[in-house]
Design a protein around this motif. Structure first.
Motif, PDB file in Angstrom:
ATOM      1  N   GLN A  46       0.884  -1.243  -0.050  1.00  0.00           N
ATOM      2  CA  GLN A  46      -0.045  -0.157   0.055  1.00  0.00           C
ATOM      3  C   GLN A  46       0.975   1.480   0.073  1.00  0.00           C
ATOM      4  O   GLN A  46       0.363   2.213  -0.183  1.00  0.00           O
ATOM      5  CB  GLN A  46      -1.027   0.098   1.008  1.00  0.00           C
ATOM      6  N   GLN A  47       2.261   1.276   0.266  1.00  0.00           N
ATOM      7  CA  GLN A  47       3.154   2.328   0.245  1.00  0.00           C
ATOM      8  C   GLN A  47       3.355   2.760  -0.819  1.00  0.00           C
ATOM      9  O   GLN A  47       3.303   2.224  -2.051  1.00  0.00           O
ATOM     10  CB  GLN A  47       4.068   1.861   1.026  1.00  0.00           C
ATOM     11  N   ARG A 111      -6.251  -1.710  -7.779  1.00  0.00           N
ATOM     12  CA  ARG A 111      -5.554  -0.634  -7.342  1.00  0.00           C
ATOM     13  C   ARG A 111      -6.186   0.738  -7.914  1.00  0.00           C
ATOM     14  O   ARG A 111      -6.479   0.824  -9.113  1.00  0.00           O
ATOM     15  CB  ARG A 111      -4.123  -0.742  -8.058  1.00  0.00           C
ATOM     16  N   THR A 114      -5.484   6.588  -6.253  1.00  0.00           N
ATOM     17  CA  THR A 114      -4.972   7.074  -4.924  1.00  0.00           C
ATOM     18  C   THR A 114      -3.814   6.237  -4.406  1.00  0.00           C
ATOM     19  O   THR A 114      -3.288   6.603  -3.315  1.00  0.00           O
ATOM     20  CB  THR A 114      -6.121   7.045  -3.845  1.00  0.00           C
ATOM     21  N   GLU A 116      -4.669   3.015  -3.189  1.00  0.00           N
ATOM     22  CA  GLU A 116      -5.138   2.097  -2.348  1.00  0.00           C
ATOM     23  C   GLU A 116      -5.536   0.760  -3.070  1.00  0.00           C
ATOM     24  O   GLU A 116      -5.790   0.681  -4.242  1.00  0.00           O
ATOM     25  CB  GLU A 116      -6.570   2.658  -1.842  1.00  0.00           C
ATOM     26  N   LYS A 118      -7.456  -2.881  -3.073  1.00  0.00           N
ATOM     27  CA  LYS A 118      -8.676  -3.658  -2.793  1.00  0.00           C
ATOM     28  C   LYS A 118      -9.010  -4.987  -3.370  1.00  0.00           C
ATOM     29  O   LYS A 118      -8.392  -5.364  -4.346  1.00  0.00           O
ATOM     30  CB  LYS A 118     -10.102  -2.821  -3.242  1.00  0.00           C
ATOM     31  N   SER A 134     -16.037  -6.628  -2.141  1.00  0.00           N
ATOM     32  CA  SER A 134     -15.055  -6.458  -1.359  1.00  0.00           C
ATOM     33  C   SER A 134     -14.947  -7.442  -0.072  1.00  0.00           C
ATOM     34  O   SER A 134     -16.168  -7.646   0.439  1.00  0.00           O
ATOM     35  CB  SER A 134     -14.876  -4.904  -0.763  1.00  0.00           C
TER      36      SER A 134
END
Length: 158
Positions: A46-47, A111, A114, A116, A118, A134
């Motif tokens: 996520q980085q 992806r 932003t 993020e 999922k 999700s």
């Protein structure tokens, strides 16, 4: 006729023998038919800077020895935490293929622009949006303009 063991049977064997999945697979697969694919934890992936043009930035990822996948851009994520339970548990690994076109009903990694990530099951896929069931937050519609990429999950180490 040959019968393959169930996932549950393999999980019990691994637990009883305290054997990592990589070692178990190596018994059944010729090591020359294995390759290293990039591996990162869910939290690390996520980085910022972990992906470039939809592919992992190799220097920031470790490696997972895995049977050969017909996708040179395939990568793996290790689930951290209980966010995706009961389907994926802490420590489970999923292998993702950018080359495989996801279809309705497939488990996918999405992806967003932003950054993020999922995980979910792909529902309807239209020109304007996708429906994603999700594993963490239930059903949602995601605008196509918010999506950077959608990749199919090929395998999970449940």
């Amino acid at each position: 006729r040959k019968r393959w063991p169930s996932t549950e049977s393999i999980a019990q064997i691994l637990q009883a023998t305290n054997t990592p999945l990589d070692d178990f697979v190596a018994l059944a697969v010729n090591d020359t038919a294995r390759t290293d694919i990039p591996l990162a934890t869910w939290a690390d992936a996520q980085q910022a800077g972990m992906f470039e043009d939809g592919a992992p930035v190799a220097v920031k990822w470790s490696a997972l020895r895995f049977p050969v996948v017909n996708d040179a851009r395939a990568f793996a994520l290790e689930i951290t935490g209980a966010e995706f339970g009961p389907l994926y548990r802490d420590g489970d690994r999923i292998v993702i293929s950018p080359a495989e076109k996801p279809r309705r009903g497939d488990r996918v990694l999405v992806r967003l622009r932003t950054g993020e990530l999922k995980l979910g099951q792909l529902g309807r896929d239209t020109a304007q949006k996708i429906e994603l069931a999700s594993f963490a937050s239930g059903q949602s519609d995601i605008s196509r303009t918010a999506i950077e990429w959608i990749y199919r999950i090929l395998w999970a180490s449940q």
